[in-house]
Motif scaffolding. Structure first.
Motif, mmCIF file in Angstrom:
data_model
loop_
_atom_site.group_PDB
_atom_site.id
_atom_site.type_symbol
_atom_site.label_atom_id
_atom_site.label_comp_id
_atom_site.label_asym_id
_atom_site.label_seq_id
_atom_site.Cartn_x
_atom_site.Cartn_y
_atom_site.Cartn_z
ATOM 1 N N LEU A 1 0.817 -1.217 0.000
ATOM 2 C CA LEU A 1 0.000 0.000 0.000
ATOM 3 C C LEU A 1 0.846 1.260 0.000
ATOM 4 O O LEU A 1 0.412 2.296 -0.499
ATOM 5 N N GLU A 2 2.071 1.206 0.545
ATOM 6 C CA GLU A 2 2.869 2.435 0.611
ATOM 7 C C GLU A 2 3.380 2.886 -0.754
ATOM 8 O O GLU A 2 3.880 4.011 -0.888
ATOM 9 N N TYR A 3 3.272 2.008 -1.781
ATOM 10 C CA TYR A 3 3.725 2.386 -3.115
ATOM 11 C C TYR A 3 2.586 2.927 -3.985
ATOM 12 O O TYR A 3 2.828 3.300 -5.132
ATOM 13 N N VAL A 4 1.370 2.982 -3.466
ATOM 14 C CA VAL A 4 0.235 3.423 -4.283
ATOM 15 C C VAL A 4 0.368 4.903 -4.638
ATOM 16 O O VAL A 4 0.134 5.323 -5.770
ATOM 17 N N SER A 5 0.774 5.721 -3.647
ATOM 18 C CA SER A 5 0.873 7.166 -3.893
ATOM 19 C C SER A 5 1.926 7.486 -4.949
ATOM 20 O O SER A 5 1.689 8.269 -5.874
ATOM 21 N N SER A 6 3.115 6.872 -4.846
ATOM 22 C CA SER A 6 4.160 7.132 -5.831
ATOM 23 C C SER A 6 3.776 6.596 -7.204
ATOM 24 O O SER A 6 4.128 7.198 -8.232
ATOM 25 N N LEU A 7 3.013 5.488 -7.264
ATOM 26 C CA LEU A 7 2.570 4.967 -8.559
ATOM 27 C C LEU A 7 1.590 5.933 -9.224
ATOM 28 O O LEU A 7 1.639 6.129 -10.449
ATOM 29 N N VAL A 8 0.705 6.546 -8.459
ATOM 30 C CA VAL A 8 -0.225 7.532 -9.032
ATOM 31 C C VAL A 8 0.542 8.712 -9.606
ATOM 32 O O VAL A 8 0.208 9.247 -10.674
ATOM 33 N N ASN A 9 1.591 9.144 -8.920
ATOM 34 C CA ASN A 9 2.398 10.264 -9.429
ATOM 35 C C ASN A 9 3.065 9.908 -10.757
ATOM 36 O O ASN A 9 3.101 10.726 -11.685
ATOM 37 N N GLU A 10 3.596 8.702 -10.866
ATOM 38 C CA GLU A 10 4.246 8.301 -12.112
ATOM 39 C C GLU A 10 3.226 8.164 -13.242
ATOM 40 O O GLU A 10 3.500 8.525 -14.391
ATOM 41 N N LEU A 11 2.029 7.660 -12.933
ATOM 42 C CA LEU A 11 0.994 7.546 -13.966
ATOM 43 C C LEU A 11 0.514 8.912 -14.427
ATOM 44 O O LEU A 11 0.207 9.105 -15.617
ATOM 45 N N SER A 12 0.455 9.885 -13.526
ATOM 46 C CA SER A 12 0.070 11.241 -13.940
ATOM 47 C C SER A 12 1.104 11.853 -14.865
ATOM 48 O O SER A 12 0.759 12.637 -15.761
ATOM 49 N N ILE A 13 2.375 11.498 -14.698
ATOM 50 C CA ILE A 13 3.412 11.991 -15.616
ATOM 51 C C ILE A 13 3.265 11.337 -16.982
ATOM 52 O O ILE A 13 3.414 11.984 -18.028
ATOM 53 N N LEU A 14 2.961 10.018 -17.013
ATOM 54 C CA LEU A 14 2.797 9.330 -18.296
ATOM 55 C C LEU A 14 1.590 9.841 -19.067
ATOM 56 O O LEU A 14 1.591 9.851 -20.299
ATOM 57 N N LEU A 15 0.536 10.259 -18.363
ATOM 58 C CA LEU A 15 -0.657 10.759 -19.046
ATOM 59 C C LEU A 15 -0.399 12.034 -19.834
ATOM 60 O O LEU A 15 -1.200 12.397 -20.695
ATOM 61 N N GLN A 16 0.684 12.727 -19.537
ATOM 62 C CA GLN A 16 1.007 13.954 -20.252
ATOM 63 C C GLN A 16 1.936 13.714 -21.433
ATOM 64 O O GLN A 16 2.387 14.674 -22.056
ATOM 65 N N LYS B 1 3.138 10.833 -24.829
ATOM 66 C CA LYS B 1 2.655 10.408 -26.131
ATOM 67 C C LYS B 1 1.461 9.461 -25.988
ATOM 68 O O LYS B 1 1.084 9.039 -24.901
ATOM 69 N N HIS B 2 0.886 9.112 -27.188
ATOM 70 C CA HIS B 2 -0.334 8.301 -27.177
ATOM 71 C C HIS B 2 -0.076 6.909 -26.607
ATOM 72 O O HIS B 2 -0.921 6.370 -25.881
ATOM 73 N N ALA B 3 1.070 6.311 -26.913
ATOM 74 C CA ALA B 3 1.360 4.964 -26.409
ATOM 75 C C ALA B 3 1.466 4.968 -24.883
ATOM 76 O O ALA B 3 0.941 4.084 -24.209
ATOM 77 N N ASN B 4 2.131 5.995 -24.344
ATOM 78 C CA ASN B 4 2.239 6.096 -22.890
ATOM 79 C C ASN B 4 0.880 6.360 -22.253
ATOM 80 O O ASN B 4 0.576 5.842 -21.171
#
Length: 623
Positions: A464-479, A481-484
Motif C-alpha cells: 500500500l505504501e507504493y500506491v501514492s508514488s505509482l499515481v504520481n508516475e501515472l500522472s506523468i505518463l498521461l502527459q 505520447k499516445h502509447a504512454n
C-alpha cells in the motif's frame, strides 16, 4: 499544541513531568520525563474519530469519592486530574484520560468540517480549536459540547495561542490575527511572514504586556509581536535568527524580567536566547546566546542525535535548567541540562537511544531465558564441519563483480510463462524497485505492459505504501505520447478498482491534489474530443471518396478533361470569336444543304407526276 502534520507534541503543565506526542500514524505516546519510560501508548479508532492531528493538556475535575474520612486536601488532589484534549482528522474533539488509559468522553455539538489543525486550553474550562474549514470553535468542558464559533478565513489557520490577560485568541496562518473571544471581532493583525506559521507561543510579562512568538515554514527567523489590541498590518517588535527551520518553540519570563526563548530546529539543535523585554528593537537581529548540540558517544564516528522538543523548568530550585527530549518519536530520552552561557556551542555527548533500547531489550530477553532455564547452544561458525558427498573445494571464491555489473543484473527481464506473459511476482518486484529508486527506465519498462491480467495480478501484490508514488508516475505518463497514455490509462483503471479502499481512506483534499493531474488531462482531452472527431470524420470521407474513384476507374480514358482558365484575356477573346465564326459557317452550310434538299425533292415530285400521266394514257389507248 500543534506543529503541522508531522509534529504534534506538548509537555504537561506540572513542570513537564509528562510528555505527549503523536506520530505520523496518529498513535499517541505518553512519556515520563523523570524516569525516561513510556507510560502509555494509545491507537485511536480510525473509523470513529480518525488519527489525532492536535493535542493540548487540560485539568479536569475527576469523580468525587463517596463518603470517606480522608482530608479535604486529599479530596482536592484527587479532584483535579490531567487529561489530554485531542483534535482528530474528522473534525471532532475527544478527551483522553491518563488514569484510565482510554478516551474518556467525546465532545458533542457542531464540529469542524475538516481536520482540526490546532487546539488550545484557556485554564478556565474552555477549549479553542481551529480547523481546515477556516473556523474557530469554542468548546465547554463542563457541558461537553461546542458553544460558539466564528470565521477566521479566508486563509486556513495553522496554529492558535490563547492570551490570558487580554482574553484574546491569536490565530496564525500567513498573517497573525488577534480576535476578542467575547465579541468574536478582529482587533489586530500582523504581517511579516512569507509562509504559513508552523509554531506559535504566547508570553505574558510582569508589567502586563503580552507578546506572541511565531516562526513560519521556509524561514529561519522568530518574530516577536506586541499585543495592544489596535492597528492593522503591524510589523514585528523583534526578530531572532536561527541556523535552520524551527518546529518547536518554548518561552519563559523570569521574576527579574528576563525573557528566555528556546527553539528546536530541523537539524536537531536547540537555540537559547536571553532577552530583556524593555530593550527589544526591531532594527537589530538577535542571535542565540548559546546553542546545544547532542551527539552520540560512538568510538569510531561521532553522529548527531536529533532533539525533538524543549521546555523550561518552572521549578524555583531548578529554574536555570532546560528540559529537552532527543532521539526518535518511538524511542525518546529526556534530560535536564544547565547550559554554559560562556560558550556559544555546548556539545552534549550522550548514548544513542536506539542502542539503549536494544540493550534493555537484550537484558529482558536474558532475564526471561534465565527464568525459564532454557539454554540455547552457542556454536561458532568456524568450528562447524559440513559433510557432503560432493568434494568441496578449499579455495575461497572471491566475488570480484563490480557494483556496476550488479546493478545491471537488476534489470534482467522477467521469466516467460505460457502465452508469452511475464511472471507476475518478478513484475511486482520490478515495480517496487523502480518506484523506490525512481529509475525512469525501469518505470517505463514496467508500465509499458499492455496485458490486463498481468497488471491486475501485479497491483494485487503491490504494498500500500507504493500506491501514492505509482499515481504520481501515472500522472506523468498521461502527459506524454499516445502509447504512454494508453498504457497509463490501463494501469490507472486497474489501480482505482483494486485499491479503492486505500484511496477513499485519504482526506478529500489530499486525494484531489493527488489526482489533480489525471483529472486535468482527462478534462482537457474531453474538451478537444468534438473537434478531433470532426477532423477525423472529414478526413475519412475524403479518403473513402478517393478510394472509390480509384476502384471505379472513371478517368482512365480521359472521359473528363478540365481546362483551367487561360492567363491571357486576349487569347480568350480570339477563341470566342473563332468559335462564333465556326458556328456561323456551320449555320450557312446547314441552310445551303436545306435548299439543295428542297430542290431535289421538287424534281422528284415532277418525275413522279409524269410517270403517273404516262400510265393513264396507255390505259386509255388500250381501251
Amino acid at each position: 499544541m500543534s506543529l503541522g502534520k508531522k509534529h504534534v507534541l506538548g509537555f504537561s503543565p506540572n513542570g513537564g513531568q509528562l510528555f505527549a506526542s503523536v506520530d505520523e500514524q496518529g498513535i499517541l505516546r505518553i512519556w515520563d520525563t523523570e524516569t525516561n519510560t513510556l507510560k502509555q501508548e494509545f491507537t485511536p479508532n480510525l473509523q470513529v474519530s480518525g488519527p489525532c492531528t492536535a493535542l493540548t493538556w487540560v485539568s479536569l475535575a475527576g469523580p468525587r469519592p463517596k463518603k470517606s474520612r480522608k482530608s479535604l486536601q486529599a479530596q482536592d488532589a484527587a479532584g483535579e486530574q490531567l487529561h489530554i484534549a485531542l483534535g482528530t482528522l474528522k473534525g471532532s474533539v475527544v478527551i483522553y484520560s491518563l488514569a484510565e488509559g482510554k478516551i474518556d468522553r467525546t465532545l458533542s455539538g457542531d464540529s469542524h468540517d475538516g481536520p482540526v489543525t490546532a487546539i488550545v486550553y484557556d485554564n478556565a474550562g474552555h477549549l479553542y480549536t481551529a480547523g481546515a474549514d477556516c473556523r474557530v470553535v469554542v468548546w465547554s468542558l463542563t457541558e461537553e459540547r461546542s458553544i460558539a464559533e466564528w470565521q477566521v478565513g479566508p486563509e486556513k489557520p495553522q496554529n492558535i495561542a490563547y492570551l490570558q490577560k487580554s482574553r484574546a485568541l491569536a490565530v496564525g496562518s500567513r498573517q497573525l490575527k488577534v480576535y476578542d473571544v467575547k465579541t468574536k471581532e478582529l482587533v489586530e493583525t500582523f504581517t511579516g511572514h512569507s509562509g504559513e506559521i508552523n509554531a506559535i507561543s504566547g508570553i505574558a510579562c510582569t508589567d502586563g504586556t503580552e507578546f506572541v512568538l511565531t516562526t513560519a515554514k521556509m524561514e529561519r527567523v522568530i518574530c516577536f509581536w506586541k499585543i495592544d489590541r489596535k492597528g492593522k498590518n503591524k510589523p514585528s517588535a523583534c526578530t531572532l535568527l536561527m541556523e535552520d527551520l524551527a518546529y518547536c518553540l518554548a518561552s519563559e519570563v523570569r521574576d527579574d524580567g528576563q525573557l528566555r526563548v528556546a527553539s528546536v530546529t530541523r537539524n536537531g539543535n536547540i537555540h537559547i536566547y536571553l532577552l530583556n523585554v524593555n530593550s527589544l528593537s526591531a532594527e537589530k537581529f538577535v542571535k542565540p546566546k548559546v546553542s546545544l548540540q547532542i551527539v552520540s558517544d560512538g568510538a569510531d564516528t561521532v553522529e548527531p542525535i536529533l532533539a525533538v522538543a524543549a521546555h523550561f523548568v518552572t521549578d524555583s530550585t531548578r529554574s536555570h535548567e532546560i528540559l529537552f527530549g532527543y532521539g526518535s518519536r518511538q524511542q525518546l530520552q529526556f534530560e535536564r541540562f544547565t547550559p554554559n552561557y560562556g560558550e556559544k556551542l555546548n556539545v552534549i555527548v550522550r548514548a544513542d537511544p536506539k542502542k539503549l533500547y536494544a540493550k534493555k531489550k537484550g537484558k529482558q530477553q536474558q532475564g526471561f531465558q534465565a527464568a525459564t532455564k532454557v539454554l540455547k547452544p552457542v556454536v561458532s561458525q568456524k568450528n562447524v564441519e559440513y559433510n557432503s558427498s560432493l568434494p568441496i573445494s578449499q579455495k575461497k571464491v572471491q566475488n570480484e563483480v563490480p557494483m556496476e555489473a550488479r546493478l545491471q543484473h537488476l534489470k534482467i527481464q522477467g521469466t516467460k510463462l505460457s502465452g508469452g506473459k511475464l511472471q507476475t511476482q518478478s513484475k511486482t518486484q520490478l515495480l517496487m524497485q523502480a518506484l523506490h529508486s525512481k529509475d525512469q527506465t525501469m518505470i517505463q519498462a514496467v508500465l509499458s505492459t499492455q496485458d490486463t491480467e498481468t497488471i491486475q495480478l501485479t497491483l494485487d501484490r503491490l504494498p500500500l505504501e507504493y500506491v501514492s508514488s505509482l499515481v504520481n508516475e501515472l500522472s506523468i505518463l498521461l502527459q506524454g505520447k499516445h502509447a504512454n497514455v494508453s498504457s497509463a490509462l490501463r494501469w490507472l483503471h486497474v489501480l482505482a478498482s483494486t485499491h479503492t479502499s486505500v484511496l477513499m481512506s485519504e482526506d478529500k483534499e489530499a486525494l484531489r491534489e493527488k489526482l489533480a493531474v489525471c483529472l486535468g488531462v482527462a478534462e482537457q482531452r474531453m474538451h478537444c474530443l468534438s473537434e478531433a472527431l470532426q477532423i477525423t470524420g472529414r478526413v475519412n470521407l475524403i479518403i473513402s471518396q478517393m478510394k472509390r474513384n480509384a476502384d471505379n476507374h472513371l478517368n482512365d480514358s480521359n472521359a473528363l478533361i478540365l481546362d483551367e482558365d487561360p492567363e491571357d484575356p486576349t487569347e480568350a477573346v480570339e477563341d470566342a470569336l473563332v468559335t462564333e465564326n465556326n458556328w456561323s459557317d456551320l449555320e450557312d452550310q446547314d441552310d445551303s444543304s436545306k435548299m439543295v434538299s428542297d430542290d431535289e425533292l421538287a424534281a422528284d415530285d415532277d418525275l413522279a407526276t409524269d410517270d403517273v400521266n404516262a400510265d393513264t394514257d396507255s390505259d386509255e389507248s388500250m381501251d
